[in-house]
Design a protein around this motif. Sequence first.
Motif, PDB file in Angstrom:
ATOM      1  N   ILE A   7      28.414  13.831  70.269  1.00 58.19           N
ATOM      2  CA  ILE A   7      28.633  13.700  71.686  1.00 58.19           C
ATOM      3  C   ILE A   7      28.166  14.941  72.141  1.00 58.19           C
ATOM      4  O   ILE A   7      27.533  15.014  73.287  1.00 58.19           O
ATOM      5  N   GLY A   8      28.361  16.206  71.722  1.00 55.07           N
ATOM      6  CA  GLY A   8      28.112  17.320  72.273  1.00 55.07           C
ATOM      7  C   GLY A   8      28.589  18.369  71.363  1.00 55.07           C
ATOM      8  O   GLY A   8      28.997  18.209  70.408  1.00 55.07           O
ATOM      9  N   PRO A   9      28.092  19.760  71.593  1.00 54.73           N
ATOM     10  CA  PRO A   9      28.370  20.961  70.817  1.00 54.73           C
ATOM     11  C   PRO A   9      29.647  21.254  70.816  1.00 54.73           C
ATOM     12  O   PRO A   9      30.469  21.013  71.693  1.00 54.73           O
ATOM     13  N   ARG A  10      30.123  21.842  69.699  1.00 56.54           N
ATOM     14  CA  ARG A  10      31.614  22.229  69.414  1.00 56.54           C
ATOM     15  C   ARG A  10      31.607  23.555  70.309  1.00 56.54           C
ATOM     16  O   ARG A  10      30.734  24.318  70.478  1.00 56.54           O
ATOM     17  N   THR A 167      44.984  18.192  63.121  1.00 57.83           N
ATOM     18  CA  THR A 167      44.301  16.726  63.050  1.00 57.83           C
ATOM     19  C   THR A 167      43.100  16.638  63.403  1.00 57.83           C
ATOM     20  O   THR A 167      42.112  15.901  62.730  1.00 57.83           O
ATOM     21  N   TYR A 168      42.667  17.439  64.293  1.00 55.64           N
ATOM     22  CA  TYR A 168      41.169  17.519  64.895  1.00 55.64           C
ATOM     23  C   TYR A 168      40.333  18.148  63.661  1.00 55.64           C
ATOM     24  O   TYR A 168      39.156  17.547  63.555  1.00 55.64           O
ATOM     25  N   SER A 169      40.737  19.246  63.320  1.00 52.98           N
ATOM     26  CA  SER A 169      39.974  19.743  62.090  1.00 52.98           C
ATOM     27  C   SER A 169      39.628  18.854  60.949  1.00 52.98           C
ATOM     28  O   SER A 169      38.642  18.493  60.432  1.00 52.98           O
ATOM     29  N   LEU A 170      40.789  18.266  60.541  1.00 54.90           N
ATOM     30  CA  LEU A 170      40.664  17.124  59.647  1.00 54.90           C
ATOM     31  C   LEU A 170      39.673  15.960  59.986  1.00 54.90           C
ATOM     32  O   LEU A 170      38.911  15.765  58.791  1.00 54.90           O
ATOM     33  N   TYR A 233      37.853  23.549  66.086  1.00 50.87           N
ATOM     34  CA  TYR A 233      36.929  23.230  67.169  1.00 50.87           C
ATOM     35  C   TYR A 233      37.535  23.287  68.490  1.00 50.87           C
ATOM     36  O   TYR A 233      36.728  23.269  69.582  1.00 50.87           O
ATOM     37  N   ASP A 234      38.864  23.335  68.710  1.00 55.39           N
ATOM     38  CA  ASP A 234      39.441  23.204  69.989  1.00 55.39           C
ATOM     39  C   ASP A 234      39.750  24.630  70.694  1.00 55.39           C
ATOM     40  O   ASP A 234      39.787  25.537  70.166  1.00 55.39           O
ATOM     41  N   TYR A 235      40.134  24.473  72.205  1.00 58.61           N
ATOM     42  CA  TYR A 235      40.597  25.669  72.625  1.00 58.61           C
ATOM     43  C   TYR A 235      42.076  25.534  72.855  1.00 58.61           C
ATOM     44  O   TYR A 235      42.847  24.677  72.528  1.00 58.61           O
TER      45      TYR A 235
END
Length: 362
Positions: A7-10, A167-170, A233-235
């Motif tokens: 979808i887009g860059p991390r 969860t998101y990293s997994l 990956y998240d903020y």
Amino acid sequence: MISNRSIGPRAAGISRRTLVAASGAALVAASAGSRLVSSSYAAESTPPRLTVAVIGDGRTGVWASLQAGAGGRKLEQELGTRIIWQPGFTASLPVMEAVKAGSIDFTFATATAVVNAVPARVPITPLAAYPLPANEVDFLVQANSPIKTAADLKGKKIAHQNGTTSTYSLIKYLETAGLRLSDVEALSLSGADAFTAFAQGSIDGWIHWQPATALALAKLGDKARLLPSVKTYDYAFYVARAAVAAKYPQVFARLVKIIRETQAYIFAHPAESVALWASQGGFPPNGSEQAVYEQLIRDARLSESGAVALKPIDEAAAASTQDLADNFQALGVLPNKVDVRSFLLGSQFDEAKKAVALELGA
């Protein structure tokens, strides 16, 4: 503390050079004059109290340093209000229910917590954000495990804390091998429970954030090892309960700036900071845990490390968090699509955004 690569860059990681530069700038800005309540704030009404959520026991990190008056700060005097600390939350996701119930006024929140809060109509006002350190998450497996890469995880029993950064990293790590969350036996466990399960050998792997995994490695020694190329990956966000933020936007803006300056102080004084946390009961003084925390500060791997780069909510934070929401929805972690980008950039938060931008010089 986001994006599907299709979808887009991390979210961009924060380098140590960036942190050093931001730390220096923040420390220079934190002059003696900036540490007193200005005449404009003194003239404004302030809330009689603010209840702040604390992830964990509050004996380490920014809140521990502020409670102890690190660097000569006096938080309540600066804000002109009483601070009530509410510790004991296992992650920022459970804090959202407390915000909804009206018992929390201000909190740290990962993007995953924000994404879950929007459809649940949790009344939050997003104030500021920064990308979580790209190397904040670790994936532990047993030292003698045949698991070497993401491809080897298929069918394995993996612990994560559902709906969080882990969860998101997994999800993203599995994606590198063409796998989905449904391809593993994913178990939702808190950090403490996951460590126990891992130490007992009842799970094949455990993915979590710092300091839990670094402390676990120090305890387990050569009984555990890390999988390569695992990323965050998240903020991360700081958010306030909407009803209170609407009345006192300048107070919350000032609090955000104090957090940024305090994190810069911690980053510039790692040994002093961990000694202070030890004196507050965060861990035994001069032991292995203190050494682990100091190294995590120096390596900028703690969730709060990137807070030296705090800035008002912008398109990068909003778009990245939207990508996370889209991924969660596609994989069934969220039941429906969530328009979190429009929420984060909504005009209803303009007054708060202006106050934060003024304080942070953005």
